[in-house]
Design a protein around this motif. Sequence first.
Motif, PDB file in Angstrom:
ATOM      1  N   ASP A 122       0.811  -1.285  -0.012  1.00 26.45           N
ATOM      2  CA  ASP A 122       0.072  -0.003   0.004  1.00 26.45           C
ATOM      3  C   ASP A 122       0.842   1.366  -0.114  1.00 26.45           C
ATOM      4  O   ASP A 122       0.457   2.165  -0.599  1.00 26.45           O
ATOM      5  N   GLN A 123       1.760   1.274   0.809  1.00 26.86           N
ATOM      6  CA  GLN A 123       3.027   2.351   0.750  1.00 26.86           C
ATOM      7  C   GLN A 123       3.589   2.637  -0.469  1.00 26.86           C
ATOM      8  O   GLN A 123       3.737   3.699  -1.175  1.00 26.86           O
ATOM      9  N   LEU A 124       4.065   1.606  -1.005  1.00 30.19           N
ATOM     10  CA  LEU A 124       4.622   1.719  -2.441  1.00 30.19           C
ATOM     11  C   LEU A 124       3.634   2.251  -3.500  1.00 30.19           C
ATOM     12  O   LEU A 124       4.078   3.137  -4.250  1.00 30.19           O
ATOM     13  N   GLN A 125       2.205   1.830  -3.552  1.00 24.80           N
ATOM     14  CA  GLN A 125       1.402   2.145  -4.519  1.00 24.80           C
ATOM     15  C   GLN A 125       1.113   3.778  -4.216  1.00 24.80           C
ATOM     16  O   GLN A 125       0.919   4.621  -4.889  1.00 24.80           O
ATOM     17  N   ALA A 126       0.975   4.066  -2.904  1.00 21.76           N
ATOM     18  CA  ALA A 126       0.811   5.521  -2.567  1.00 21.76           C
ATOM     19  C   ALA A 126       1.758   6.387  -3.055  1.00 21.76           C
ATOM     20  O   ALA A 126       1.523   7.509  -3.491  1.00 21.76           O
ATOM     21  N   PHE A 127       2.940   5.901  -2.922  1.00 22.60           N
ATOM     22  CA  PHE A 127       4.220   6.678  -3.241  1.00 22.60           C
ATOM     23  C   PHE A 127       4.169   6.828  -4.862  1.00 22.60           C
ATOM     24  O   PHE A 127       4.300   7.987  -5.340  1.00 22.60           O
ATOM     25  N   LEU A 128       3.719   5.668  -5.476  1.00 17.35           N
ATOM     26  CA  LEU A 128       3.852   5.832  -7.015  1.00 17.35           C
ATOM     27  C   LEU A 128       2.551   6.862  -7.616  1.00 17.35           C
ATOM     28  O   LEU A 128       2.701   7.264  -8.847  1.00 17.35           O
ATOM     29  N   GLU A 129       1.581   7.150  -6.814  1.00 18.01           N
ATOM     30  CA  GLU A 129       0.566   7.819  -7.331  1.00 18.01           C
ATOM     31  C   GLU A 129       0.873   9.213  -7.522  1.00 18.01           C
ATOM     32  O   GLU A 129       0.150   9.934  -8.313  1.00 18.01           O
ATOM     33  N   GLN A 130       1.720   9.626  -6.735  1.00 24.54           N
ATOM     34  CA  GLN A 130       2.310  11.126  -6.857  1.00 24.54           C
ATOM     35  C   GLN A 130       2.902  11.302  -8.273  1.00 24.54           C
ATOM     36  O   GLN A 130       3.075  12.368  -8.789  1.00 24.54           O
ATOM     37  N   TYR A 131       3.143  10.191  -8.869  1.00 26.27           N
ATOM     38  CA  TYR A 131       3.730  10.370 -10.394  1.00 26.27           C
ATOM     39  C   TYR A 131       2.780  10.033 -11.569  1.00 26.27           C
ATOM     40  O   TYR A 131       3.122   9.956 -12.546  1.00 26.27           O
ATOM     41  N   ASP A 132       1.507  10.171 -10.969  1.00 25.13           N
ATOM     42  CA  ASP A 132       0.587   9.774 -11.841  1.00 25.13           C
ATOM     43  C   ASP A 132       0.420  11.230 -12.957  1.00 25.13           C
ATOM     44  O   ASP A 132       0.524  12.152 -12.395  1.00 25.13           O
ATOM     45  N   PRO A 133       0.572  11.120 -14.222  1.00 30.21           N
ATOM     46  CA  PRO A 133       0.577  12.319 -15.267  1.00 30.21           C
ATOM     47  C   PRO A 133      -0.203  13.247 -14.846  1.00 30.21           C
ATOM     48  O   PRO A 133      -0.163  14.336 -15.179  1.00 30.21           O
ATOM     49  N   ALA A 134      -1.667  12.855 -14.532  1.00 27.18           N
ATOM     50  CA  ALA A 134      -2.866  13.912 -14.108  1.00 27.18           C
ATOM     51  C   ALA A 134      -2.397  14.861 -13.110  1.00 27.18           C
ATOM     52  O   ALA A 134      -2.773  16.187 -12.915  1.00 27.18           O
ATOM     53  N   ARG A 135      -1.312  14.519 -12.258  1.00 34.21           N
ATOM     54  CA  ARG A 135      -0.741  15.232 -10.991  1.00 34.21           C
ATOM     55  C   ARG A 135       0.575  15.726 -11.141  1.00 34.21           C
ATOM     56  O   ARG A 135       1.017  16.517 -10.452  1.00 34.21           O
ATOM     57  N   LEU A 254      15.888  22.244  -9.789  1.00 36.82           N
ATOM     58  CA  LEU A 254      15.889  23.593  -9.558  1.00 36.82           C
ATOM     59  C   LEU A 254      14.358  24.318  -9.092  1.00 36.82           C
ATOM     60  O   LEU A 254      14.164  25.281  -9.379  1.00 36.82           O
ATOM     61  N   ASN A 255      13.738  23.221  -8.268  1.00 35.91           N
ATOM     62  CA  ASN A 255      12.573  23.602  -7.635  1.00 35.91           C
ATOM     63  C   ASN A 255      11.491  23.938  -9.013  1.00 35.91           C
ATOM     64  O   ASN A 255      10.321  24.662  -8.842  1.00 35.91           O
ATOM     65  N   GLN A 256      11.686  23.048  -9.836  1.00 33.98           N
ATOM     66  CA  GLN A 256      10.619  23.166 -11.078  1.00 33.98           C
ATOM     67  C   GLN A 256       9.154  22.547 -10.564  1.00 33.98           C
ATOM     68  O   GLN A 256       9.145  21.847  -9.848  1.00 33.98           O
ATOM     69  N   ARG A 257       8.116  23.435 -11.059  1.00 30.50           N
ATOM     70  CA  ARG A 257       6.704  23.045 -10.592  1.00 30.50           C
ATOM     71  C   ARG A 257       6.635  21.658 -11.207  1.00 30.50           C
ATOM     72  O   ARG A 257       6.842  21.404 -12.306  1.00 30.50           O
ATOM     73  N   GLY A 258       5.985  20.690 -10.336  1.00 35.27           N
ATOM     74  CA  GLY A 258       5.815  19.353 -10.791  1.00 35.27           C
ATOM     75  C   GLY A 258       6.815  18.430 -10.845  1.00 35.27           C
ATOM     76  O   GLY A 258       6.799  17.123 -11.205  1.00 35.27           O
ATOM     77  N   TYR A 259       8.042  18.937 -10.209  1.00 40.10           N
ATOM     78  CA  TYR A 259       9.319  17.958 -10.338  1.00 40.10           C
ATOM     79  C   TYR A 259       8.888  16.720  -9.454  1.00 40.10           C
ATOM     80  O   TYR A 259       8.461  16.806  -8.417  1.00 40.10           O
ATOM     81  N   ARG A 260       9.522  15.624  -9.971  1.00 37.93           N
ATOM     82  CA  ARG A 260       9.153  14.270  -9.111  1.00 37.93           C
ATOM     83  C   ARG A 260      10.436  13.745  -8.942  1.00 37.93           C
ATOM     84  O   ARG A 260      11.438  13.591 -10.154  1.00 37.93           O
ATOM     85  N   GLN A 261      11.213  13.326  -7.823  1.00 37.56           N
ATOM     86  CA  GLN A 261      12.435  12.520  -7.635  1.00 37.56           C
ATOM     87  C   GLN A 261      12.497  11.383  -8.802  1.00 37.56           C
ATOM     88  O   GLN A 261      11.458  10.307  -8.555  1.00 37.56           O
ATOM     89  N   PRO A 262      13.572  11.210  -9.010  1.00 34.88           N
ATOM     90  CA  PRO A 262      13.718   9.880 -10.001  1.00 34.88           C
ATOM     91  C   PRO A 262      14.083   8.834  -8.894  1.00 34.88           C
ATOM     92  O   PRO A 262      14.553   8.990  -7.697  1.00 34.88           O
ATOM     93  N   PHE A 263      13.767   7.569  -9.300  1.00 33.90           N
ATOM     94  CA  PHE A 263      14.155   6.394  -8.561  1.00 33.90           C
ATOM     95  C   PHE A 263      14.230   5.214  -9.405  1.00 33.90           C
ATOM     96  O   PHE A 263      14.133   5.056 -10.621  1.00 33.90           O
ATOM     97  N   THR A 264      14.695   4.178  -8.441  1.00 34.51           N
ATOM     98  CA  THR A 264      14.751   2.746  -9.285  1.00 34.51           C
ATOM     99  C   THR A 264      14.292   1.782  -8.195  1.00 34.51           C
ATOM    100  O   THR A 264      14.244   1.891  -6.955  1.00 34.51           O
ATOM    101  N   PHE A 265      13.989   0.492  -8.977  1.00 33.06           N
ATOM    102  CA  PHE A 265      13.582  -0.545  -8.068  1.00 33.06           C
ATOM    103  C   PHE A 265      14.727  -1.549  -7.951  1.00 33.06           C
ATOM    104  O   PHE A 265      15.210  -1.890  -9.024  1.00 33.06           O
TER     105      PHE A 265
END
Length: 311
Positions: A122-135, A254-265
């Motif tokens: 559940d926590q993994l899914q919640a983290f990935l939801e912030q990467y939804d293109p709509a958000r 650079l504090n870009q609006r909508g920036y999301r941290q890159p990650f890997t699994f």
Amino acid sequence: MASTVDDFAPPPPTSGGMSSRMDRIMNMIWNSEKGEFLGRDGWSWGKISLFYFIFYSCLAAFFAVCLALFFLTVSEDDPKLKDSDTLLGENPGMGFRPMPNYQTTLIRFEQGRPSVYKPFTDQLQAFLEQYDPARVQGDELDDCQNNVKNNERTVCKFSVNAVIGSVCTRQNGFGYEKGKPCVLLKMNRIYGWKPDLYKSLNESSAMKEVLGSRFDPDYVGISCQGENPADKEYIGKLSYHPPQGIHKKFFPFLNQRGYRQPFTFVKFENPKEGQVIQVTCKLWAKNIANSERLIDSVHRQGSVHFELLVD
């Protein structure tokens, strides 16, 4: 001389009593003869009220001016303190998910029992939801065709499906159902930081040993391994998604609006069951302080530690 009965008689009662005390208290609150409330008449209350009104008005105005001057020196996009002047410093750290209990770094679950590993998935899914293109919206986000940015200020969008693929997803329970858990590894954001990447495996023997064929000169390499000899034996085979690590196109932040941290699994393909495995994961770049060390046991710069136990 012998005592008499009068020597032991109680003192005569004082005049007044409780009713007299109440009268004095009420008179102190409101003196009808002098027209005073709490010892002050209307004129005295007016003067002291005017004084405090002017005093606190001046104090509030002074605070507002100081606050306005402060905000003139602060930019919404560019922090005043950068690099070594900040608590984070110039060396990026790492984080991992799932971590539903922030008081422990142990990932423990029983395969085949969804009620046990559900908090992790559940926590993994919640983290990935912030990467939804709509958000993820912003003028400074770029699709980065062919991994090329339009300018320095823009940053490439991090697409989970394109970058990670379909190995570690909610549909397959992030591997926890079959005892092959996926752990998300992310880099902490540092304003303006850009990786100084290795151009060749031969530049670092330690990196060559852990990255091998996964090395790519356009990526910040990521590796995980057991901390101790027993952990290295129990950890089993690992797979990375994406295998190279994190692409340089996602930097700098650079504090870009909508920036999301890159990650890997990182996926643990066959960890030994019933054993606590100490795991250390590292970032690989020239300007990451501990690139030549397995672990910075004091500060863990550029690395992260957690434990894995599959029951």
